[in-house]
Write a protein that holds these residues in place. Sequence first.
Motif, PDB file in Angstrom:
ATOM      1  N   ASP A  45      58.449  19.687  53.814  1.00 23.51           N
ATOM      2  CA  ASP A  45      58.025  20.459  54.626  1.00 23.51           C
ATOM      3  C   ASP A  45      56.768  19.791  55.318  1.00 23.51           C
ATOM      4  N   TRP A  46      56.722  20.024  56.771  1.00 24.46           N
ATOM      5  CA  TRP A  46      55.350  18.824  57.571  1.00 24.46           C
ATOM      6  C   TRP A  46      54.601  19.380  57.089  1.00 24.46           C
ATOM      7  N   LEU A  47      54.564  21.049  56.978  1.00 27.86           N
ATOM      8  CA  LEU A  47      53.221  21.882  57.106  1.00 27.86           C
ATOM      9  C   LEU A  47      52.677  20.908  55.625  1.00 27.86           C
ATOM     10  N   GLN A  48      53.051  20.989  54.844  1.00 35.09           N
ATOM     11  CA  GLN A  48      52.750  20.426  53.341  1.00 35.09           C
ATOM     12  C   GLN A  48      52.066  19.063  52.987  1.00 35.09           C
ATOM     13  N   MET A  49      52.888  18.326  54.417  1.00 38.40           N
ATOM     14  CA  MET A  49      52.329  16.907  53.903  1.00 38.40           C
ATOM     15  C   MET A  49      50.474  16.787  53.823  1.00 38.40           C
ATOM     16  N   PRO A  50      49.894  18.132  54.533  1.00 37.19           N
ATOM     17  CA  PRO A  50      48.299  16.914  54.222  1.00 37.19           C
ATOM     18  C   PRO A  50      48.169  16.897  52.348  1.00 37.19           C
ATOM     19  N   VAL A  51      48.909  17.605  51.612  1.00 38.46           N
ATOM     20  CA  VAL A  51      48.564  17.954  50.590  1.00 38.46           C
ATOM     21  C   VAL A  51      48.695  15.822  49.594  1.00 38.46           C
ATOM     22  N   TYR A  52      49.982  15.968  50.239  1.00 37.12           N
ATOM     23  CA  TYR A  52      50.266  14.606  49.490  1.00 37.12           C
ATOM     24  C   TYR A  52      49.792  13.392  50.455  1.00 37.12           C
ATOM     25  N   PHE A  53      49.402  13.596  51.781  1.00 30.75           N
ATOM     26  CA  PHE A  53      48.566  12.423  51.901  1.00 30.75           C
ATOM     27  C   PHE A  53      47.546  12.022  51.627  1.00 30.75           C
ATOM     28  N   CYS A  54      46.350  13.407  51.135  1.00 30.20           N
ATOM     29  CA  CYS A  54      45.091  13.556  50.812  1.00 30.20           C
ATOM     30  C   CYS A  54      45.887  12.846  49.581  1.00 30.20           C
ATOM     31  N   LYS A  55      46.505  12.942  48.732  1.00 27.84           N
ATOM     32  CA  LYS A  55      46.799  12.493  47.470  1.00 27.84           C
ATOM     33  C   LYS A  55      46.903  10.531  47.339  1.00 27.84           C
ATOM     34  N   ILE A  56      47.408  10.058  48.381  1.00 27.61           N
ATOM     35  CA  ILE A  56      47.915   8.882  48.218  1.00 27.61           C
ATOM     36  C   ILE A  56      46.210   8.538  48.982  1.00 27.61           C
ATOM     37  N   GLN A  57      45.625   9.477  49.828  1.00 32.03           N
ATOM     38  CA  GLN A  57      44.319   8.586  50.304  1.00 32.03           C
ATOM     39  C   GLN A  57      43.355   8.160  49.465  1.00 32.03           C
ATOM     40  N   ASN A  58      43.563   9.188  48.081  1.00 35.38           N
ATOM     41  CA  ASN A  58      42.231   8.638  47.027  1.00 35.38           C
ATOM     42  C   ASN A  58      42.786   7.813  46.500  1.00 35.38           C
ATOM     43  N   LYS A  64      37.670   5.798  56.934  1.00 34.48           N
ATOM     44  CA  LYS A  64      37.676   7.252  57.658  1.00 34.48           C
ATOM     45  C   LYS A  64      38.843   7.903  57.904  1.00 34.48           C
ATOM     46  N   SER A  65      39.006   9.186  57.734  1.00 34.71           N
ATOM     47  CA  SER A  65      40.536   9.945  57.365  1.00 34.71           C
ATOM     48  C   SER A  65      40.315  11.207  58.575  1.00 34.71           C
ATOM     49  N   GLY A  66      41.466  11.400  59.087  1.00 37.57           N
ATOM     50  CA  GLY A  66      41.157  12.757  60.256  1.00 37.57           C
ATOM     51  C   GLY A  66      40.903  13.684  59.580  1.00 37.57           C
ATOM     52  N   ILE A  67      41.637  13.683  57.987  1.00 44.49           N
ATOM     53  CA  ILE A  67      41.318  14.808  57.492  1.00 44.49           C
ATOM     54  C   ILE A  67      41.210  15.646  55.999  1.00 44.49           C
ATOM     55  N   ASN A  68      40.073  16.596  56.657  1.00 47.78           N
ATOM     56  CA  ASN A  68      39.551  16.896  55.253  1.00 47.78           C
ATOM     57  C   ASN A  68      39.940  16.861  53.804  1.00 47.78           C
ATOM     58  N   CYS A  69      39.734  15.753  53.289  1.00 46.71           N
ATOM     59  CA  CYS A  69      40.527  15.653  51.754  1.00 46.71           C
ATOM     60  C   CYS A  69      40.204  16.550  50.768  1.00 46.71           C
ATOM     61  N   LYS A  70      38.737  16.983  50.648  1.00 47.60           N
ATOM     62  CA  LYS A  70      37.875  17.469  49.935  1.00 47.60           C
ATOM     63  C   LYS A  70      38.463  18.586  50.139  1.00 47.60           C
ATOM     64  N   GLU A  71      38.908  19.564  50.940  1.00 48.91           N
ATOM     65  CA  GLU A  71      38.989  20.868  51.836  1.00 48.91           C
ATOM     66  C   GLU A  71      40.459  20.802  50.900  1.00 48.91           C
ATOM     67  N   ALA A  76      44.038  24.852  45.300  1.00 48.38           N
ATOM     68  CA  ALA A  76      45.384  25.200  44.835  1.00 48.38           C
ATOM     69  C   ALA A  76      46.851  25.595  44.826  1.00 48.38           C
ATOM     70  N   ASN A  77      46.309  26.699  46.092  1.00 43.23           N
ATOM     71  CA  ASN A  77      47.362  27.709  47.326  1.00 43.23           C
ATOM     72  C   ASN A  77      46.806  27.128  48.440  1.00 43.23           C
ATOM     73  N   TYR A  78      46.789  26.103  48.303  1.00 43.51           N
ATOM     74  CA  TYR A  78      46.628  25.608  49.784  1.00 43.51           C
ATOM     75  C   TYR A  78      47.329  26.101  50.890  1.00 43.51           C
ATOM     76  N   ASP A  79      46.472  26.877  52.121  1.00 45.30           N
ATOM     77  CA  ASP A  79      47.575  27.178  52.980  1.00 45.30           C
ATOM     78  C   ASP A  79      48.216  26.893  53.526  1.00 45.30           C
ATOM     79  N   ASP A  83      46.360  26.084  60.713  1.00 47.93           N
ATOM     80  CA  ASP A  83      45.709  24.443  60.967  1.00 47.93           C
ATOM     81  C   ASP A  83      45.253  23.438  59.681  1.00 47.93           C
ATOM     82  N   TRP A  84      45.645  22.115  59.986  1.00 44.30           N
ATOM     83  CA  TRP A  84      44.978  21.222  58.791  1.00 44.30           C
ATOM     84  C   TRP A  84      43.666  20.989  59.187  1.00 44.30           C
ATOM     85  N   PRO A  85      43.360  21.341  57.531  1.00 47.00           N
ATOM     86  CA  PRO A  85      41.375  21.124  58.240  1.00 47.00           C
ATOM     87  C   PRO A  85      41.065  19.373  58.590  1.00 47.00           C
ATOM     88  N   ASN A  86      41.457  19.360  59.436  1.00 44.80           N
ATOM     89  CA  ASN A  86      40.737  18.057  60.210  1.00 44.80           C
ATOM     90  C   ASN A  86      39.452  17.950  60.478  1.00 44.80           C
TER      91      ASN A  86
END
Length: 212
Positions: A45-58, A64-71, A76-79, A83-86
């Motif tokens: 699901d494209w809406l969940q992409m930031p989760v894996y994006f951030c795991k790979i990013q770490n 520099k990143s366009g997503i706030n991966c810390k947030e 644990a229940n990322y909504d 809007d993606w926390p950018n």
Amino acid sequence: MTLPSLVSKIQDKQLKTAFKKQYSAFAQAMQRVYIEDGDTYEKVDWLQMPVYFCKIQNQLKVLKSGINCKEVLSDANYDSNKDWPNTGKVYWHQANKWYDKKGKPQHVNTGYQYLSYILPDGAIVNYNCYNQIFIDVNGYKKPNTIGRDIFFMTIQTKNLVPTIISTTGTHVRPNGCTVDGSNSTPALTIDNYEEDCKTGTGWGCSLLYLTD
């Protein structure tokens, strides 16, 4: 062979080598994420992409990143409906500032513009639809052309390493989520990717360079 042609050929060889290096780095990052999580990537699901994006990013230790991966990763229940926390920064190329091999200007769906970052070696990365990853191996430097310094790979469900076209009879359409379809590309298959690299859009070079 003329001097400009020779210089271009040498540059292409260097960029090709850089892509193979980036592919290897992403493959290792995916494997480390698997070791930590105990499971392969399944969220398509494209809406969940930031989760894996951030795991790979770490794993890649980006500058520099366009997503706030810390947030993203602290929840644990990322909504995914929010809007993606950018970070307010877009690092992939601006529209019409990068091109296919035929010289056609490209852009990405703005919905994916924040899913981008800069690596320590200067390469820029964008996560796009269908779990595709675009990489410009020399960053904002020219030629900014698909199949020369811009390549792609795909994160597919249950795979431990990135792929492009996995099996006979399947196809992939890079950058297929632009709103107006103006960047629509041929459906790349194992039968036509080499021709596309040599005489087409250049997207097929990604697979050609990983298999030659």
